[in-house]
Every structure is written in structure tokens, then in C-alpha cells.
Design a protein around this motif. Structure first.
Motif, PDB file in Angstrom:
ATOM      1  N   CYS A  72       0.774  -1.241   0.000  1.00  0.00           N
ATOM      2  CA  CYS A  72       0.000   0.000   0.000  1.00  0.00           C
ATOM      3  C   CYS A  72       0.808   1.295   0.000  1.00  0.00           C
ATOM      4  N   THR A  73       2.020   1.294   0.533  1.00  0.00           N
ATOM      5  CA  THR A  73       2.786   2.543   0.604  1.00  0.00           C
ATOM      6  C   THR A  73       4.194   2.358   0.059  1.00  0.00           C
ATOM      7  N   ARG A  74       4.769   3.463  -0.382  1.00  0.00           N
ATOM      8  CA  ARG A  74       6.132   3.405  -0.914  1.00  0.00           C
ATOM      9  C   ARG A  74       7.138   3.045   0.181  1.00  0.00           C
ATOM     10  N   GLU A  75       6.896   3.514   1.402  1.00  0.00           N
ATOM     11  CA  GLU A  75       7.801   3.204   2.506  1.00  0.00           C
ATOM     12  C   GLU A  75       7.813   1.702   2.791  1.00  0.00           C
ATOM     13  N   LEU A  76       6.629   1.097   2.815  1.00  0.00           N
ATOM     14  CA  LEU A  76       6.545  -0.338   3.048  1.00  0.00           C
ATOM     15  C   LEU A  76       7.150  -1.108   1.871  1.00  0.00           C
ATOM     16  N   ALA A  77       6.940  -0.611   0.664  1.00  0.00           N
ATOM     17  CA  ALA A  77       7.531  -1.245  -0.520  1.00  0.00           C
ATOM     18  C   ALA A  77       9.056  -1.253  -0.418  1.00  0.00           C
ATOM     19  N   MET A  78       9.630  -0.156   0.022  1.00  0.00           N
ATOM     20  CA  MET A  78      11.090  -0.095   0.161  1.00  0.00           C
ATOM     21  C   MET A  78      11.591  -1.061   1.234  1.00  0.00           C
ATOM     22  N   GLN A  79      10.857  -1.172   2.343  1.00  0.00           N
ATOM     23  CA  GLN A  79      11.241  -2.104   3.406  1.00  0.00           C
ATOM     24  C   GLN A  79      11.168  -3.551   2.916  1.00  0.00           C
ATOM     25  N   ILE A  80      10.089  -3.876   2.208  1.00  0.00           N
ATOM     26  CA  ILE A  80       9.908  -5.235   1.702  1.00  0.00           C
ATOM     27  C   ILE A  80      10.986  -5.563   0.675  1.00  0.00           C
ATOM     28  N   LYS A  81      11.258  -4.614  -0.220  1.00  0.00           N
ATOM     29  CA  LYS A  81      12.302  -4.834  -1.223  1.00  0.00           C
ATOM     30  C   LYS A  81      13.633  -5.142  -0.546  1.00  0.00           C
ATOM     31  N   GLU A  82      13.973  -4.383   0.468  1.00  0.00           N
ATOM     32  CA  GLU A  82      15.236  -4.572   1.173  1.00  0.00           C
ATOM     33  C   GLU A  82      15.304  -5.958   1.822  1.00  0.00           C
TER      34      GLU A  82
END
Length: 132
Positions: A72-82
């Protein structure tokens, strides 16, 4: 549960000593390709659970996206990607994020390179679909 040497090594390097309760319950189901819905507190290991199962199924020789994680959010997307990138490091899995507030042309170019997993927000994913 059977896991690849590469995932075990990544978990060891990341300091995983044992699976969390969520991971113990969910990982076997995911490895059997079962659908699951998980509700658990932040920090309970949900991301690692689905990431480990997903990474075990990635075929490195296939140079195109094999998994899509929608969040849902870009911040969560970045955390998941990492987290996916760290867990997939020794399998050499390439992860790309597709999120807003980033240059869309750069994202399109990166997706055309070797990419196994895409982590996206719905809005940016729709933008990319509409452009092609």
C-alpha cells in the motif's frame, strides 16, 4: 522444512536463530503453494515468511519477473524490497521496486534488465501498465 543452502546462509548472516510463530505456521503452507491470510503484529516475521517461500521458488536462470509483491505505501515497498534482497542475496535474486516519487523511466529501464521480483505500489504499477 527443507530450505536451500543460500537461504539458510542469508538467514544466518541476518541473525535469524529460529523461526517466529508466524513463520512456523505459515512457511510450510506457502511452500506447498497454499493460499494464506495472515494477521499479526508488526515485527512478527510475516514479510520473511512470504519472502523465503517466494525466493525458494525463483528460477535464477529466468531473467524476467517471477513474483509481484503489491503493497500500500512506498515506505513499506522499500522495506519489503530490502528484506527480499537481503534474504535472496546468495541466490543472486534481483529485486526492483516500482513506486511513486521515483523516476518512472528509470524504473522501466531497470525492469527490462534482469529482475526476478517486483515490489510495487498499486498507483505506480497502474501507471506502468497504462504506458505500455
Amino acid at each position: 522444512m527443507k530450505m536451500s543452502v543460500e537461504i539458510k546462509k542469508a538467514m544466518e548472516v541476518l541473525g535469524y536463530e529460529q523461526f517466529t510463530k508466524v513463520q512456523e505456521e505459515v512457511l510450510p503452507l506457502l511452500m506447498e503453494n497454499k493460499n494464506v491470510i495472515v494477521k499479526s503484529k508488526t515485527g512478527s516475521g510475516k514479510t520473511a515468511a512470504f519472502a523465503i517461500a517466494m525466493l525458494e521458488k525463483i528460477d535464477w536462470d529466468k531473467k524476467y519477473p517471477q513474483a509481484l509483491v503489491l503493497t500500500c505505501t512506498r515506505e513499506l515497498a522499500m522495506q519489503i524490497k530490502e528484506e527480499i534482497a537481503l534474504l535472496g542475496k546468495y541466490k543472486k535474486v534481483k529485486v526492483q521496486s516500482v513506486i511513486g516519487k521515483e523516476n518512472i523511466e528509470n524504473q522501466k529501464a531497470l525492469l527490462k534488465q534482469q529482475c526476478h521480483v517486483v515490489v510495487a505500489t498499486p498507483g505506480r504499477l497502474l501507471d506502468l501498465i497504462k504506458q505500455d
